[in-house]
Design a protein around this motif. Structure first.
Motif, PDB file in Angstrom:
ATOM      1  N   UNK A  11     -93.190 -48.105  -6.574  1.00 56.16           N
ATOM      2  CA  UNK A  11     -93.917 -48.090  -7.848  1.00 56.16           C
ATOM      3  C   UNK A  11     -94.162 -46.665  -8.320  1.00 56.16           C
ATOM      4  N   UNK A  12     -94.581 -45.802  -7.406  1.00 54.92           N
ATOM      5  CA  UNK A  12     -94.803 -44.404  -7.766  1.00 54.92           C
ATOM      6  C   UNK A  12     -93.498 -43.748  -8.194  1.00 54.92           C
ATOM      7  N   UNK A  13     -92.409 -44.043  -7.475  1.00 51.40           N
ATOM      8  CA  UNK A  13     -91.110 -43.474  -7.832  1.00 51.40           C
ATOM      9  C   UNK A  13     -90.683 -43.924  -9.225  1.00 51.40           C
ATOM     10  N   UNK A  14     -90.931 -45.180  -9.558  1.00 56.12           N
ATOM     11  CA  UNK A  14     -90.587 -45.693 -10.889  1.00 56.12           C
ATOM     12  C   UNK A  14     -91.354 -44.922 -11.960  1.00 56.12           C
ATOM     13  N   UNK A  15     -92.663 -44.746 -11.744  1.00 53.49           N
ATOM     14  CA  UNK A  15     -93.486 -44.010 -12.707  1.00 53.49           C
ATOM     15  C   UNK A  15     -92.989 -42.579 -12.879  1.00 53.49           C
ATOM     16  N   UNK A  16     -92.613 -41.953 -11.790  1.00 59.07           N
ATOM     17  CA  UNK A  16     -92.129 -40.572 -11.871  1.00 59.07           C
ATOM     18  C   UNK A  16     -90.820 -40.494 -12.638  1.00 59.07           C
ATOM     19  N   UNK A  17     -89.948 -41.470 -12.473  1.00 60.17           N
ATOM     20  CA  UNK A  17     -88.701 -41.487 -13.240  1.00 60.17           C
ATOM     21  C   UNK A  17     -88.986 -41.684 -14.724  1.00 60.17           C
ATOM     22  N   UNK A  18     -89.991 -42.485 -15.051  1.00 60.33           N
ATOM     23  CA  UNK A  18     -90.359 -42.662 -16.448  1.00 60.33           C
ATOM     24  C   UNK A  18     -90.783 -41.344 -17.071  1.00 60.33           C
ATOM     25  N   UNK A  19     -91.500 -40.523 -16.310  1.00 64.32           N
ATOM     26  CA  UNK A  19     -91.985 -39.257 -16.849  1.00 64.32           C
ATOM     27  C   UNK A  19     -90.897 -38.186 -16.822  1.00 64.32           C
ATOM     28  N   UNK A  20     -90.186 -38.076 -15.722  1.00 65.89           N
ATOM     29  CA  UNK A  20     -89.247 -36.965 -15.550  1.00 65.89           C
ATOM     30  C   UNK A  20     -87.899 -37.190 -16.219  1.00 65.89           C
ATOM     31  N   UNK A  21     -87.519 -38.459 -16.436  1.00 64.92           N
ATOM     32  CA  UNK A  21     -86.224 -38.766 -17.069  1.00 64.92           C
ATOM     33  C   UNK A  21     -86.439 -39.361 -18.453  1.00 64.92           C
ATOM     34  N   UNK A  22     -86.972 -40.556 -18.503  1.00 64.41           N
ATOM     35  CA  UNK A  22     -87.210 -41.242 -19.777  1.00 64.41           C
ATOM     36  C   UNK A  22     -88.099 -42.441 -19.509  1.00 64.41           C
ATOM     37  N   UNK A  23     -89.017 -42.690 -20.410  1.00 61.55           N
ATOM     38  CA  UNK A  23     -89.914 -43.832 -20.224  1.00 61.55           C
ATOM     39  C   UNK A  23     -89.146 -45.146 -20.209  1.00 61.55           C
ATOM     40  N   UNK A  24     -87.984 -45.156 -20.814  1.00 60.07           N
ATOM     41  CA  UNK A  24     -87.115 -46.340 -20.854  1.00 60.07           C
ATOM     42  C   UNK A  24     -85.846 -46.128 -20.038  1.00 60.07           C
ATOM     43  N   UNK A  25     -85.926 -45.335 -18.974  1.00 60.39           N
ATOM     44  CA  UNK A  25     -84.737 -45.021 -18.180  1.00 60.39           C
ATOM     45  C   UNK A  25     -84.033 -46.276 -17.680  1.00 60.39           C
ATOM     46  N   UNK A  26     -84.788 -47.337 -17.442  1.00 57.74           N
ATOM     47  CA  UNK A  26     -84.214 -48.554 -16.883  1.00 57.74           C
ATOM     48  C   UNK A  26     -83.402 -49.355 -17.890  1.00 57.74           C
ATOM     49  N   UNK A  27     -83.349 -48.900 -19.139  1.00 59.39           N
ATOM     50  CA  UNK A  27     -82.520 -49.566 -20.141  1.00 59.39           C
ATOM     51  C   UNK A  27     -81.106 -48.985 -20.196  1.00 59.39           C
TER      52      UNK A  27
END
Length: 231
Positions: free
Chosen positions: A66-82
């Motif tokens: 969960x923390x890793x997901x949040x960090x990817x949202x901030x460091x890459x893109x809030x919608x990185x999973x799209x």
């Protein structure tokens, strides 16, 4: 050996979620000074709740993941999973997404990550998971409640979005992600001078022949520089 069912584990994790969310909020605020610290504590909590909720929609439950997901949202893109390649990896790992998420940076090409960054939107920080599939206008109205939490526009979010839509059409930004939110923030914080393009930097943004997405990002940067507002 003690055996704990999957349902019991999920129940335990849910009961621990409020404390975990507060820990995530504190950790992210300390690490990403440009983002969460720009908001008061209740708004920070709402944003973190949205981020964790987005991760949970993927069936991600472990605290590390969960923390890793949040960090990817901030460091890459809030919608990185799209991004299609990233989405395909997540979709193909049903039941093992906690492990996949923590290893995700090495499972997807650099080109895919770069594409996710280019197509980044911040709206996902500001909308509840239940609204992810809603239209741009509806999501923007919800986002205004957090981004402009201290401004009059928060009390008339729908009308604010309508005004931003009209302005986006006039400026040729109607189809650009986040344009409505960024323009709403500009109109709120700069006032009439923004609508009339009387700001000293207006020609450099609107008259420099920038692509529409670059215009939105330039406005986002001005908001950060002039008001320390993360939009």
């Amino acid at each position: 050996m003690l055996s704990i069912s999957e349902t019991t584990l999920r129940t335990l994790e849910a009961s621990a979620r409020p404390l975990f969310a507060r820990r995530v909020q504190a950790a992210l605020a300390e690490k990403y000074l440009h983002f969460l610290p720009r908001f008061p504590e209740p708004v920070q909590a709402a944003i973190v709740g949205n981020m964790l909720g987005r991760a949970s929609r993927w069936g991600i439950y472990g605290q590390r993941a969960l923390l890793a997901f949040c960090e990817l949202m901030i460091s890459v893109a809030a919608n990185f999973d799209e991004q299609p390649d990233i989405r395909a990896v997540l979709q193909g790992q049903d039941g093992a997404r906690d492990q996949v998420l923590t290893a995700l940076p090495g499972l997807v090409s650099e080109a895919a990550w770069a594409e996710a960054e280019r197509n980044a939107t911040t709206l996902s920080f500001y909308v509840r998971p239940s609204m992810i599939e809603a239209g741009e206008a509806e999501r923007t109205a919800a986002a205004i409640l957090l981004v402009l939490h201290d401004r009059p526009e928060a009390a008339s979010a729908s009308a604010t979005v309508e005004a931003a839509q009209a302005l986006a059409g006039r400026l040729g930004l109607a189809d650009i992600p986040d344009a409505l939110l960024v323009l709403a923030a500009c109109r709120s914080l700069y006032g009439q001078a923004f609508d009339e393009s009387r700001l000293p930097w207006a020609d450099g943004v609107f008259g420099a022949g920038l692509p529409p997405r670059a215009v939105v990002n330039a406005l986002r940067l001005r908001l950060a520089l002039d008001f320390a507002r993360f939009v």
